[in-house]
Scaffold this motif. Structure first.
Motif, PDB file in Angstrom:
ATOM      1  N   ARG A   1       0.852  -1.187   0.000  1.00 24.13           N
ATOM      2  CA  ARG A   1       0.000   0.000   0.000  1.00 24.13           C
ATOM      3  C   ARG A   1       0.888   1.238   0.000  1.00 24.13           C
TER       4      ARG A   1
ATOM      5  N   THR B   1       1.060   5.776  -1.492  1.00 23.52           N
ATOM      6  CA  THR B   1       0.449   6.917  -2.171  1.00 23.52           C
ATOM      7  C   THR B   1       1.411   7.460  -3.193  1.00 23.52           C
TER       8      THR B   1
ATOM      9  N   ASN C   1      -5.321  -1.708  -7.059  1.00 21.59           N
ATOM     10  CA  ASN C   1      -6.566  -1.113  -6.623  1.00 21.59           C
ATOM     11  C   ASN C   1      -6.294   0.323  -6.213  1.00 21.59           C
ATOM     12  N   SER C   2      -7.255   1.199  -6.471  1.00 25.53           N
ATOM     13  CA  SER C   2      -7.154   2.591  -6.035  1.00 25.53           C
ATOM     14  C   SER C   2      -8.540   3.076  -5.678  1.00 25.53           C
ATOM     15  N   SER C   3      -8.631   3.768  -4.581  1.00 23.28           N
ATOM     16  CA  SER C   3      -9.931   4.264  -4.126  1.00 23.28           C
ATOM     17  C   SER C   3     -10.346   5.531  -4.855  1.00 23.28           C
ATOM     18  N   SER C   4      -9.454   6.103  -5.662  1.00 21.46           N
ATOM     19  CA  SER C   4      -9.749   7.349  -6.344  1.00 21.46           C
ATOM     20  C   SER C   4     -10.685   7.111  -7.519  1.00 21.46           C
TER      21      SER C   4
ATOM     22  N   VAL D   1      -4.328   6.785 -11.543  1.00 25.11           N
ATOM     23  CA  VAL D   1      -3.064   6.174 -11.150  1.00 25.11           C
ATOM     24  C   VAL D   1      -2.574   5.331 -12.327  1.00 25.11           C
TER      25      VAL D   1
ATOM     26  N   GLN E   1     -12.195   0.260 -10.513  1.00 25.78           N
ATOM     27  CA  GLN E   1     -11.095   0.635  -9.620  1.00 25.78           C
ATOM     28  C   GLN E   1     -10.199  -0.540  -9.267  1.00 25.78           C
TER      29      GLN E   1
ATOM     30  N   SER F   1       1.382   9.014 -10.787  1.00 24.83           N
ATOM     31  CA  SER F   1       0.173   9.793 -11.049  1.00 24.83           C
ATOM     32  C   SER F   1       0.578  11.236 -11.270  1.00 24.83           C
TER      33      SER F   1
ATOM     34  N   ILE G   1      -2.678  10.104  -3.879  1.00 20.73           N
ATOM     35  CA  ILE G   1      -3.695   9.117  -4.231  1.00 20.73           C
ATOM     36  C   ILE G   1      -3.214   7.767  -3.721  1.00 20.73           C
TER      37      ILE G   1
ATOM     38  N   TYR H   1      -3.085   3.658  -3.256  1.00 17.23           N
ATOM     39  CA  TYR H   1      -3.165   2.502  -4.154  1.00 17.23           C
ATOM     40  C   TYR H   1      -2.815   1.246  -3.369  1.00 17.23           C
TER      41      TYR H   1
END
Length: 816
Positions: free
Chosen positions: A38, A40, A68-71, A78, A108, A136, A142, A144
């Motif tokens: 994990r 950013t 995976n990215s929550s954005s 990303v 995502q 990014s 962001i 990830y």
């Protein structure tokens, strides 16, 4: 001002690059397989991971990357870049898929399988390294997640089912290697769920692998799928003797028959995670060997060559039985084996000069009808196609009783009344059927063959197996053909059509010999023998086999008319032949008959184009159908003496007024009236059904109209024949029973639907089923075999149905 902005921008870019190089992502961080990372990223910070592993000799290693990215910010996605020894793979998160109406679907969670490294030839293990770059352009952080794993079940095994899950953003593909003793395999894929729509692709061992919705069609062979798919793969198509099987889930279902999304206005996006996952099971099984092809070919030809053997046996028995009858009794007067009667016999007495073939002299008031004398006819053997002989030369009869308007409107008609024209003219009239259908067959078949070859070429070049609606679970390729079994099974139409031509030719030769010998039974007894329509029926049966084979080269909605065009002709020719039997002088000419068939085929083409949803087409077609039924009924009822011109409405009004209003009288021709009323009710029912339900399969709808009319007329003919105290000899009775039995069996297999171009290709594949005969032929192939035999027996019924009348005088044979 503008000049100072450029150096400032360049300095800012250099500063950002220096900061990125000096930041935490400047040097790769060692990564471990199976560990979730994990972090950013932003415009000034990226991450680089290095995953090292070793490969054993001859081993194919596959690595799968999960991110995976929550954005949900599409402006600053990303970016993931994976660098391998011989390739680069990149994607963004959210991953965007586009559907119909430019609708977008954003995912995502993404996982991709990296193109596997080739087996190393070294004796020892080789070191491999993979770099994963995460970056990014966002000015803010962001988050990830990253997970890299090694696949343990990447290679599929023969005859072993493998289960897995896929989604639009998480496609799957696997490797398969041909075993040493297998030249062809069938990839069978099944799923319990119809949707989401998926695509199965077979691609060569080449990087990159096209495993996303927008590029899966770029390489290899592919087909869409709902619950079932099957692809036959041959070793010869893959030099490396191995291939990838790729599974892609589509973002929308409309390609598989699902609901079409409504148009979306404005910049609206939807983020999806794993709602469109699909559980799949793949099994790769060996296909048939070359020996099965040989067995299938022998079976196909020997099965129908047995009909030739049976025909030879029947002909031999007939020859022996005929040869043993040196004399044939007729009352108390012997007739020589040659069929020439002595001049002292009453029916051999001379009749008025100029009497025509089969004519009856009704001028005598003694009540006894006399047949015309063979000595006063034109030479029986002169069947030449002289251009100076016209029908009008033999159709001029000065006697009032011989006028056709009087003869054909009598209440009780006999065959002698409708066989008054010269035999040579009538025979030439029916020969035109034969020569015209050959011309039609050549001009129709050549462009059809060219078109289906183009279809097959497109399938082979593009790899798009959604173009053709095969039964993929029983589609055996041979050469460039994708489903050779569906083509081979049509050989019965060719062989039996040719056999029928030989049988007709034998009868024609025997008839000519009898005419040359002036055999009285041939001249004045039985149904007048005209073989032109029979020859045309034989050619039509052979052409049905050719065009059915052409259709099955690539069966689809557009070319189904090829499979039915000559079926229309076969049904029409059978009805014409049945009518000609008792109405030899007034049957339709070849030109008008084929022109009618051309109109029908034209309507069939229009139905393919406009018959799906256009109400106006069905209204026009139903009107044409009803009016044509009424016009044909009128011609049949009045024996062709009711003129169709501008005065028809006035005459119809007069008939209705005098017969239905002024006095309700009994129809003059009751039997004909009953047949025509039933026939019109059937045809009007068809017209109403088409108008209400508008069936998509318009070609089969028209064919159903033809077949129902033919069966109705044949049933009427046989009933009237039995009502007239006529007999059914053993051979026609056997043919009738065989026709009914074989047609019943054939229709059973016909309705075992194995595919349907009325649906999408994926929905059609849900109906696919394995082979049922010799491991080579499916239900539809059995339909081809049985329908060819059924048509052959049907033709024999028409050929032999009235053999019992060969010893009955024509003035004793009723017309109905």
């Amino acid at each position: 001002m503008a000049g100072g902005a450029a150096p400032l921008s360049g300095a800012l870019l250099c500063a950002l690059l220096w900061a990125a190089a000096a930041g935490p992502g400047g040097s790769p961080a060692p990564g471990a397989f199976g560990r979730l990372y994990r972090g950013t990223v932003n415009i000034s910070a990226e991450r680089v991971y290095a995953f090292a592993y070793s490969s054993e000799p001859g081993q194919v290693d596959a690595v799968r990357v999960y991110v995976n990215s929550s954005s949900e910010n599409l402006q600053y996605p990303v970016l993931f870049v994976v660098r391998q020894q011989k390739g680069v793979l990149s994607w963004q998160v959210p991953l965007i898929f586009r559907g119909l109406y430019q609708r977008t679907y954003n995912y995502q969670e993404v996982s991709r399988t990296l193109c596997p490294s080739e087996p190393t030839p070294e004796t020892g293990p080789s070191d491999q390294i993979i770099f994963v770059d995460v970056a990014s352009m966002a000015p803010f952080n962001i988050a990830y997640e990253l997970l890299v794993t090694r696949l343990e079940n990447f290679q599929l095994e023969t005859n072993k089912a493998f289960n897995f899950t896929a989604s639009p953003s998480q496609p799957q593909y696997f490797l398969y290697k041909f075993p040493q003793d297998v030249d062809s395999v069938i990839i069978k894929v099944v799923s319990d769920a119809v949707y989401p729509c998926s695509v199965v692709s077979v691609q060569d061992i080449v990087c990159p692998v096209y495993d996303l919705d927008h590029n899966v069609e770029f390489n290899g062979v592919y087909q869409s799928m709902t619950k079932q798919a099957a692809i036959t793969v041959q070793r010869k198509d893959f030099p490396g003797e191995q291939f990838f099987v790729v599974f892609v889930i589509k973002p929308e279902d409309y390609a598989c028959g699902g609901s079409v999304p409504s148009s979306v206005h404005g910049n609206v996006n939807r983020t999806w995670n794993l709602q469109r996952t699909k559980n799949l099971q793949v099994t790769i099984v060996p296909s048939i060997k070359k020996s099965v092809y040989v067995q299938a070919m022998f079976f196909s030809f020997l099965s129908f060559l047995s009909f030739y053997l049976g025909s030879v046996v029947v002909a031999f028995v007939h020859y022996i039985s005929t040869d043993m009858k040196l004399t044939v009794p007729f009352g108390s007067v012997p007739i020589t084996g040659s069929g020439i009667m002595t001049s002292s016999h009453p029916i051999a007495a001379s009749t008025p000069e100029g009497s025509s073939y089969g004519a009856i002299d009704e001028s005598s008031s003694s009540g006894g009808r006399q047949l015309s004398s063979p000595e006063h006819r034109p030479p029986a053997g002169s069947d030449t196609d002289s251009s100076v002989e016209e029908e009008s030369d033999f159709d001029t009869m000065p006697e009032i009783e011989s006028d056709k308007n009087v003869i054909r409107t009598k209440v009780f008609l006999y065959l002698s009344d409708l066989s008054r024209k010269d035999r040579r003219i009538v025979s030439k009239k029916y020969k035109i059927y034969f020569w015209n259908i050959i011309t039609i067959a050549v001009f129709y078949a050549l462009p059809v063959i060219q078109l289906v070859i183009t279809y097959q070429t497109v399938v082979n070049v593009t790899g798009n197996q959604d173009i053709c609606y095969y039964n993929f679970l029983c589609a055996h390729p041979l050469g460039v053909l994708s489903a050779f079994n569906n083509i081979l099974s049509n050989v019965g139409h060719l062989l039996l059509g040719f056999l029928f031509l030989l049988i007709v030719l034998r009868r024609d030769i025997l008839h000519r010999r009898a005419m040359e010998m002036k055999d009285v039974y041939t001249l004045d007894y039985g149904i007048p023998k005209h073989f032109g329509l029979f020859y045309a029926m034989g050619i039509a049966l052979m052409m049905e086999g050719v065009l059915s084979a052409c259709y099955h080269v690539c069966p689809n909605y557009s070319n189904f008319q090829f499979d039915t065009s000559f079926m229309y002709m076969i049904a029409g020719l059978c009805m014409l032949k049945l009518y000609q039997t008792r109405h030899p002088d007034i049957n339709a000419s070849a030109y008008s008959a084929y022109a009618s068939f051309a109109v029908v085929i034209c309507l069939a083409v229009l139905g393919v184009v406009f018959g799906k949803n256009d109400m106006w087409f069905w209204v026009i077609f139903s009107m044409i159908h009803v009016l044509a039924s009424l016009a044909l009924s009128t011609q049949i009822y009045y024996m062709g003496r009711f003129k169709i011109d501008l005065g028809i409405f006035r005459r119809v009004a007069m008939v209705l007024y005098t017969d239905c209003i002024q006095q309700c009288s009994r129809p003059m021709y009751m039997d004909r009236m009953v047949l025509l009323i039933v026939g019109n009710l059937v045809n009007w029912s068809f017209a109403i059904f088409g108008l209400v339900y508008r069936p998509r399969d318009f070609a089969s709808y028209i064919l159903g109209i033809f077949i129902c009319n033919l069966l109705l007329y044949l049933a009427f003919y046989i009933i009237m024949k039995l009502r007239s105290s006529e007999k059914l000899l053993p051979i026609p009775l056997f043919c009738i029973v065989a026709t009914a039995v074989v047609w019943a069996a054939a229709l059973y297999f016909f309705f075992q639907t194995l595919s349907s171009w009325e649906e999408t290709p994926a929905e059609s594949r849900e109906k696919n089923r394995p082979c049922i005969l010799l491991g080579f032929f499916d239900d539809h192939d059995v339909w081809h075999f049985l329908s060819a035999a059924a048509l052959f027996f049907s033709f024999l019924v028409l050929l032999t149905l009235d053999d019992d009348l060969d010893v009955v005088r024509r003035d004793k044979i009723p017309v109905f």
